[in-house]
Design a protein around this motif. Sequence first.
Motif, PDB file in Angstrom:
ATOM      1  N   PRO A 404      16.448  -4.635  -5.477  1.00 60.01           N
ATOM      2  CA  PRO A 404      16.417  -5.839  -4.705  1.00 60.01           C
ATOM      3  C   PRO A 404      15.469  -5.592  -3.692  1.00 60.01           C
ATOM      4  CG  PRO A 404      18.774  -5.264  -5.704  1.00 60.01           C
ATOM      5  CD  PRO A 404      17.721  -4.254  -6.312  1.00 60.01           C
ATOM      6  N   HIS A 405      15.348  -4.139  -3.143  1.00 57.44           N
ATOM      7  CA  HIS A 405      14.585  -3.924  -2.056  1.00 57.44           C
ATOM      8  C   HIS A 405      13.374  -4.313  -2.075  1.00 57.44           C
ATOM      9  CE1 HIS A 405      18.144  -1.328  -2.451  1.00 57.44           C
ATOM     10  NE2 HIS A 405      18.009  -0.896  -1.157  1.00 57.44           N
ATOM     11  N   ILE A 457      19.699 -12.665  -7.497  1.00 53.19           N
ATOM     12  CA  ILE A 457      19.304 -11.802  -6.211  1.00 53.19           C
ATOM     13  C   ILE A 457      18.451 -12.788  -5.658  1.00 53.19           C
ATOM     14  CG2 ILE A 457      18.759  -9.773  -5.230  1.00 53.19           C
ATOM     15  CD1 ILE A 457      20.512  -8.266  -7.076  1.00 53.19           C
ATOM     16  N   PHE A 458      17.323 -12.898  -6.316  1.00 57.56           N
ATOM     17  CA  PHE A 458      16.141 -13.540  -5.575  1.00 57.56           C
ATOM     18  C   PHE A 458      16.391 -14.855  -5.111  1.00 57.56           C
ATOM     19  CE2 PHE A 458      12.408 -16.504  -6.287  1.00 57.56           C
ATOM     20  CZ  PHE A 458      11.424 -15.966  -5.540  1.00 57.56           C
ATOM     21  N   GLU A 459      17.315 -15.752  -5.949  1.00 59.49           N
ATOM     22  CA  GLU A 459      17.764 -17.077  -5.507  1.00 59.49           C
ATOM     23  C   GLU A 459      18.598 -17.046  -4.251  1.00 59.49           C
ATOM     24  OE1 GLU A 459      16.556 -19.862  -6.497  1.00 59.49           O
ATOM     25  OE2 GLU A 459      15.341 -18.919  -7.968  1.00 59.49           O
ATOM     26  N   ILE A 460      19.636 -15.950  -4.303  1.00 55.59           N
ATOM     27  CA  ILE A 460      20.633 -15.589  -3.300  1.00 55.59           C
ATOM     28  C   ILE A 460      19.670 -15.415  -1.774  1.00 55.59           C
ATOM     29  CG2 ILE A 460      22.435 -14.060  -2.294  1.00 55.59           C
ATOM     30  CD1 ILE A 460      23.279 -13.786  -5.037  1.00 55.59           C
ATOM     31  N   GLN A 468      18.770 -19.343   7.117  1.00 58.99           N
ATOM     32  CA  GLN A 468      18.646 -18.424   8.577  1.00 58.99           C
ATOM     33  C   GLN A 468      19.724 -17.529   8.677  1.00 58.99           C
ATOM     34  OE1 GLN A 468      17.923 -21.366  11.467  1.00 58.99           O
ATOM     35  NE2 GLN A 468      15.604 -21.339  11.289  1.00 58.99           N
ATOM     36  N   GLN A 469      20.079 -17.048   7.537  1.00 54.29           N
ATOM     37  CA  GLN A 469      21.244 -15.837   7.616  1.00 54.29           C
ATOM     38  C   GLN A 469      20.478 -14.562   7.662  1.00 54.29           C
ATOM     39  OE1 GLN A 469      23.536 -16.541   3.996  1.00 54.29           O
ATOM     40  NE2 GLN A 469      24.280 -18.572   4.410  1.00 54.29           N
ATOM     41  N   SER A 470      21.358 -13.445   8.060  1.00 53.49           N
ATOM     42  CA  SER A 470      20.772 -12.222   8.205  1.00 53.49           C
ATOM     43  C   SER A 470      20.346 -11.823   6.800  1.00 53.49           C
ATOM     44  CB  SER A 470      21.761 -11.151   8.923  1.00 53.49           C
ATOM     45  OG  SER A 470      21.410 -10.031   8.634  1.00 53.49           O
ATOM     46  N   LEU A 471      19.009 -11.373   6.614  1.00 50.16           N
ATOM     47  CA  LEU A 471      18.471 -11.020   5.485  1.00 50.16           C
ATOM     48  C   LEU A 471      18.865  -9.408   5.047  1.00 50.16           C
ATOM     49  CD1 LEU A 471      15.045 -12.626   5.145  1.00 50.16           C
ATOM     50  CD2 LEU A 471      17.188 -13.283   3.963  1.00 50.16           C
ATOM     51  N   SER A 472      19.200  -8.709   6.096  1.00 56.10           N
ATOM     52  CA  SER A 472      19.560  -7.181   5.852  1.00 56.10           C
ATOM     53  C   SER A 472      21.067  -7.438   5.114  1.00 56.10           C
ATOM     54  CB  SER A 472      19.507  -6.435   7.206  1.00 56.10           C
ATOM     55  OG  SER A 472      20.258  -7.236   8.402  1.00 56.10           O
ATOM     56  N   ASP A 473      21.804  -8.066   5.899  1.00 55.12           N
ATOM     57  CA  ASP A 473      23.258  -8.444   5.412  1.00 55.12           C
ATOM     58  C   ASP A 473      23.180  -8.970   3.944  1.00 55.12           C
ATOM     59  OD1 ASP A 473      24.289  -7.356   7.789  1.00 55.12           O
ATOM     60  OD2 ASP A 473      24.959  -9.611   8.458  1.00 55.12           O
ATOM     61  N   THR A 474      22.261  -9.757   3.645  1.00 52.18           N
ATOM     62  CA  THR A 474      22.130 -10.369   2.230  1.00 52.18           C
ATOM     63  C   THR A 474      21.797  -9.007   1.548  1.00 52.18           C
ATOM     64  OG1 THR A 474      21.268 -12.294   3.199  1.00 52.18           O
ATOM     65  CG2 THR A 474      20.873 -11.863   0.863  1.00 52.18           C
ATOM     66  N   LEU A 475      20.962  -8.102   1.589  1.00 50.65           N
ATOM     67  CA  LEU A 475      20.754  -7.111   0.828  1.00 50.65           C
ATOM     68  C   LEU A 475      22.032  -6.103   0.599  1.00 50.65           C
ATOM     69  CD1 LEU A 475      18.769  -5.421  -0.859  1.00 50.65           C
ATOM     70  CD2 LEU A 475      18.089  -4.177   1.423  1.00 50.65           C
ATOM     71  N   LYS A 476      22.896  -5.934   1.866  1.00 52.31           N
ATOM     72  CA  LYS A 476      23.949  -5.181   1.648  1.00 52.31           C
ATOM     73  C   LYS A 476      24.970  -5.868   0.708  1.00 52.31           C
ATOM     74  CE  LYS A 476      25.028  -4.805   6.170  1.00 52.31           C
ATOM     75  NZ  LYS A 476      25.879  -4.211   7.384  1.00 52.31           N
ATOM     76  N   SER A 477      25.068  -7.139   0.807  1.00 52.23           N
ATOM     77  CA  SER A 477      25.904  -8.122  -0.049  1.00 52.23           C
ATOM     78  C   SER A 477      25.718  -7.909  -1.582  1.00 52.23           C
ATOM     79  CB  SER A 477      26.218  -9.292   0.281  1.00 52.23           C
ATOM     80  OG  SER A 477      25.003 -10.252   0.039  1.00 52.23           O
ATOM     81  N   VAL A 478      24.413  -7.773  -1.913  1.00 56.67           N
ATOM     82  CA  VAL A 478      23.870  -7.870  -3.273  1.00 56.67           C
ATOM     83  C   VAL A 478      23.976  -6.422  -3.978  1.00 56.67           C
ATOM     84  CG1 VAL A 478      23.018 -10.056  -3.182  1.00 56.67           C
ATOM     85  CG2 VAL A 478      21.712  -7.986  -3.019  1.00 56.67           C
ATOM     86  N   SER A 479      23.910  -5.413  -3.082  1.00 51.39           N
ATOM     87  CA  SER A 479      23.642  -4.174  -3.422  1.00 51.39           C
ATOM     88  C   SER A 479      24.374  -3.472  -4.545  1.00 51.39           C
ATOM     89  CB  SER A 479      23.266  -3.072  -2.220  1.00 51.39           C
ATOM     90  OG  SER A 479      22.206  -3.446  -1.768  1.00 51.39           O
TER      91      SER A 479
END
Length: 650
Positions: A404-405, A457-460, A468-479
């Motif tokens: 995902p990174h 994950i790409f779609e999320i 305009q949500q936090s993308l770093s939080d998004t990465l945490k949520s899918v990790s």
Amino acid sequence: MAEKEQILDFFLNIFRLQCENPNPGARSGEYRLLCADTDEIYELRIQCGTEWQTRRMSICQLGETVESKSTIYKVIYDQQLVIKIPPKPFTDFNKYLEYINNERHIVASLTPAIQCLSPGLAPILSMIPDLQFSAGTAETDTADLENKYSNLLKTHSHLQKHLKIGPGFVFFMSLTRSEFFNQVIKKIHDKTRIQQEMLNNTSIFEDPYAFEALYGHQYDDVFFKLSRMYHEYGKIIDILLPQHENYHAVPAYKKQQWFYLKLGEEVLETDEKGLDDIFFQDLNQLIDILMEENEAAVIQYRGISEKYISKKIFDTNRKNIEGLMVNTLFLIYHLRNQNVAIRDLKPDNIYIAAPADGTDYFFSHPDTYSLGLIDLETAVHLHPHDISGMRQPALAGTFPFMTPHHLFRNRDLYKLFGKELCRVLYMQDWFAVIAIMFNVATGKILFLKTAKLMQKIFEIKKKAARDQQSLSDTLKSVSWIFWNTAAQECEKKLNLHSDKFRFIDITLPDPIVEMLRQELETEKNVIKKMIKDRINSKPVLKKIGRKLYPASAKKTAEHRLLWEKGQGDPSLSKAQREKIITILKTMESLKQQLEQHEMLGQKLETAMPASDLLLFLFDRVLNAMYRPFWTYRDHPLHSRYKSASGASMV
């Protein structure tokens, strides 16, 4: 017009320019497919007066078409070329040259440690008669030749058309005396040769002792079932053949071969003069019915046959597999030393770099060749001491070889990993190498199930950016879901292919051992900091920090059990106590990892089973790119932590 057709039209025009006095007009040139194999072979035809001049070329797409990434083709026309067609056409010549120069900059930083192909103007322009420089000039230096072509096309813009396929400029690279890594892997695991050997050795179906010698006495019943089925087939063929003309011309061996071809899941095609298509349609249908009636025996035979073929392939190629694995590790060793992350490593993007002096190379001897790189489109030069000045690489990759990174910008990764950003970027290559080494050993894709998550994950991520949500939080949520799935799939498939991996032992060269030791040391320091940060995050833990920080995993578990029994700070709410328990659980798993680091370092010094090596690499990647405190769920390696013993790899 399809991309492949555009490439064919392009080379048809090159051929026209190479012909003397070609007739004008589009109808004076044509091409036709001669062979539709992996490499499609075409005949090009140009009419010159009343005569047609012909020549051949081949074309093969390397890898699958991936959104937002260039499509790469291998073309053989006078020489072996690699052609890269970008997803968005380059229409500005200066920007096209700028892209070429950027890739050359990365190539320069990798050379001579790693051989790389970089795009240029000369590979294709030198084929055009009017643009060839005379042999008497001093244009022998590649850089000088490229500069001369660049200046020529800047001053004569009409010549730029020779670099375009379709609406935009494409990139041309010359690759001589080299094999592509994916083709090498395919050859290693090619079953057709051994299947053909078996078809040529049909005597095993006539002699129970020969059958037993090949497959083992436990399958004697399969032999007799096949014999009865062959007897039934004989009755069928004796009835069917006389219904067609020239049946008497069919030799006995051919009748036998038809049966065993069908047993090997082949479709019978017209191959005899005098026997028409209707005969073979009837024969295919009747044998299919016979094999359906004896389905259990057929499935059992195909199973033992597949097992035999796979074992023979593996036994023949085991040393080659080990050598290729070692050189795959040397590839990430050199990349790490040169501070470059490719971020789209896969067999399609790698070639076998033969010795420059033309000497032979052997896959079982990794010191006789190396692995070179073809596509540097997603690569980035790492600057550990100047992260802010580091270029943003393309957010792309190939799903079975990416994390995902790959989809998140440097700034979003920095928020999560801080100074560890460069390590996260080069660990993307390590993840790919795990998948590549598995592919070398088995011919299979390792992260097939995990890759299916990447589209979601790409779609999320796309939706989070749109909202305009936090993308770093998004990465945490899918990790967690990604790494948990990848960990399970990796372990499951290594067990599934244990019949191969238990016979592959890798003796790591000293430079690789040192690299892995350094990575263990870096990981240990990061884990220690995580433990300290977790302790300092809660005042109630900070009070006993001096006791808790050096505590073993076992002692930390005992401390957690006290909190679970309600013997912690009674002044805290239930929710606060549950957070403390979660932190202690996380610390417990982190300490388990620390306690095994010393053992891991020792294991690197001896020949290591390939499955242990892949798990070792996977765990280093996971620990670099995932943080257990991002979620309340169990660590992705929790099951291995629970069953950990002195010999386990964590």
